[in-house]
Design a protein around this motif. Structure first.
Motif, PDB file in Angstrom:
ATOM      1  N   PHE A 201      -3.029  -0.149  -4.077  1.00 27.58           N
ATOM      2  CA  PHE A 201      -2.809   0.894  -3.816  1.00 27.58           C
ATOM      3  C   PHE A 201      -3.612   1.836  -5.611  1.00 27.58           C
ATOM      4  O   PHE A 201      -2.436   1.439  -6.848  1.00 27.58           O
ATOM      5  CB  PHE A 201      -1.778   1.809  -3.436  1.00 27.58           C
TER       6      PHE A 201
ATOM      7  N   GLY B  93       0.441  -1.058  -0.293  1.00 23.01           N
ATOM      8  CA  GLY B  93      -0.097   0.097  -0.151  1.00 23.01           C
ATOM      9  C   GLY B  93       0.663   1.393   0.250  1.00 23.01           C
ATOM     10  O   GLY B  93       2.461   1.277   0.566  1.00 23.01           O
TER      11      GLY B  93
ATOM     12  N   HIS C 116     -10.342  -1.234  -1.006  1.00 20.60           N
ATOM     13  CA  HIS C 116      -8.844  -1.140  -0.179  1.00 20.60           C
ATOM     14  C   HIS C 116      -8.041  -2.558  -0.487  1.00 20.60           C
ATOM     15  O   HIS C 116      -6.821  -1.711  -0.583  1.00 20.60           O
ATOM     16  CB  HIS C 116      -9.801  -0.780   1.585  1.00 20.60           C
TER      17      HIS C 116
ATOM     18  N   THR D 100      -2.066   4.410   4.319  1.00 23.13           N
ATOM     19  CA  THR D 100      -2.081   3.721   3.572  1.00 23.13           C
ATOM     20  C   THR D 100      -3.837   3.171   2.988  1.00 23.13           C
ATOM     21  O   THR D 100      -4.468   1.957   1.841  1.00 23.13           O
ATOM     22  CB  THR D 100      -1.121   1.957   3.905  1.00 23.13           C
TER      23      THR D 100
ATOM     24  N   ARG E 200      -8.675   2.333  -8.811  1.00 20.96           N
ATOM     25  CA  ARG E 200      -8.676   0.844  -7.221  1.00 20.96           C
ATOM     26  C   ARG E 200      -9.086  -0.508  -8.245  1.00 20.96           C
ATOM     27  O   ARG E 200      -9.427  -1.863  -8.323  1.00 20.96           O
ATOM     28  CB  ARG E 200      -9.067   0.687  -6.076  1.00 20.96           C
TER      29      ARG E 200
END
Ligand SMILES: *Cc1c(COP(=O)(O)O)cnc(C)c1O
Length: 375
Positions: free
Chosen positions: A354, A5, A290, A179, A259
């Motif tokens: 990321f 991340g 995430h 992150t 993402r």
């Protein structure tokens, strides 16, 4: 090594911070207000209160909900320990319940069984960015007179049935650690649908200070006067960091798109590979991803994790179940109590995810996973 991340900071972020540094307010000025307004709008909430971390946001959220000694909080073990430990800071007893196997989110049927008349809050976590089953959970909390808190440290920008995270639960908490999906270096926020909860959250994060003469016990004391009616802490996020947060918030749509592209590239590149199980998504949610939580089957997680690390891929594991931490073990929680979460933990490897990851990096990770799993 490709990290797992990393923040994305561009010139617009840098300029926003520098502008505040050149101005009159380093903290508790107009940029705090602007960031809180923008957050409330994005989240579809009545109010947002910024604070110094996601952990602080949880502490504030539980405090605003009135959690105290003897109260119970029902929550998930598949989370960062702060979801549970911040409620313990207020004297609450934690009752973990297991998660659902596809989303790794708190299981509403088990919540229903666990709620007692001592329960004050049910706290779910939008694991990897995938929202909790809010409608089912709200049905339980409304019937039992408890509050639903959503730890959205992974999910700012996600939607559930076309409704934004932040508008779904009584209290929603965010983290802006580097992150996470957007950052203010350190930082967090509490969003709520209820102005009274919002006011309590604001006051708890500001030492408990009351400045409204209408609410004062001694309103005629003088123009300098302020009062504390209930204790609070100093959890204020300064203008300097709110400037970074506000600038990042403007980029959140682009972050979500990137993402999603990376997630889709992993799904395509790993589809059909024997010995792993890929993450899935329910039809009624639109997550900001995430994490990319890959499951490595047949007891080979450690071997594959080590192989990826030595192949230059900075993988992580999210999370060791919260009740395995010695703080909970010492209170009597035991391994084996929450088999779905524990099995997932034994298989999980988070692949790099990321915004700055290039397609060629993603392809390199995919090839490394193939090598590690087949080798
Ligand atoms: C990161 C995180 C937190 C804590 O946020 P900090 O800003 O690091 O204090 C809480 N819950 C979850 C699920 C997280 O991922």
């Amino acid at each position: 090594m490709i990290p797992y991340g990393r923040q994305s900071i561009d010139e617009s972020d840098i300029e926003a911070v520098v502008e505040v540094l050149r101005g009159d307010w380093l903290t508790t000025g107009p940029t705090v207000t602007a960031f809180e307004k923008a957050l409330a709008q994005l989240a579809g909430a009545a109010r947002a209160v910024t604070c110094t971390s996601g952990t602080a946001a949880l502490h504030i959220g539980y405090a605003a909900a009135g959690v105290g000694v003897g109260d119970e909080v029902v929550t998930t073990p598949m989370t960062f320990v702060a979801t549970a430990s911040s409620a313990m800071a207020l004297g609450a007893t934690i009752r973990f319940v297991d998660v659902e196997d596809d989303t790794l989110n708190i299981d509403p049927a088990l919540v229903e069984e666990a709620v007692t008349d001592r329960t004050k809050v049910v706290a779910g976590v939008d694991f990897a960015g995938h929202p909790i089953e809010v409608d089912e959970l709200k049905a339980v909390t409304e019937r039992t007179g408890t509050l639903l808190l959503e730890d959205a440290a992974h999910s700012i920008g996600s939607t559930y049935k076309e409704r934004p995270v932040g508008s779904l639960s009584d209290i929603t908490t965010f983290s802006f650690f580097p992150t996470k999906n957007m950052t203010s270096a350190e930082g967090g926020a509490v969003a709520t649908l209820d102005p009274d909860l919002g006011l309590r959250a604001h006051e708890f994060h500001n030492i408990g200070l009351v400045r409204d003469p209408e609410r004062m016990r001694y309103p005629d004391e003088g123009p300098w006067h302020q009062e504390v009616h209930a204790w609070g802490l100093n959890y204020r996020l300064p203008d300097v960091l709110c400037a970074l947060g506000l600038s990042q918030l403007r980029r959140l749509d682009a972050f979500k798109t990137r993402r999603a592209e990376i997630f889709a590239r992993y799904q395509e590149g790993l589809e059909g590979l024997d010995g792993v199980r890929l993450p899935t998504q329910r039809g009624h949610v639109d997550p900001i991803w995430h994490l990319y939580p890959l499951r490595v089957l047949d007891g080979r997680r450690r071997e594959v994790f080590d192989a990826l690390r030595s192949d230059g891929v900075g993988v992580q594991v999210n999370y060791m179940p919260a009740h395995w931490h010695p703080i909970f073990e010492d209170l009597g929680y035991r391994r084996g109590q929450f088999p779905v979460a524990e099995k997932f933990y034994s298989e999980e490897v988070s692949l790099p995810m990321f915004v700055g990851l290039k397609d060629s990096d993603v392809d390199q990770v995919i090839e490394a996973v193939h090598r590690a799993v087949q080798g």
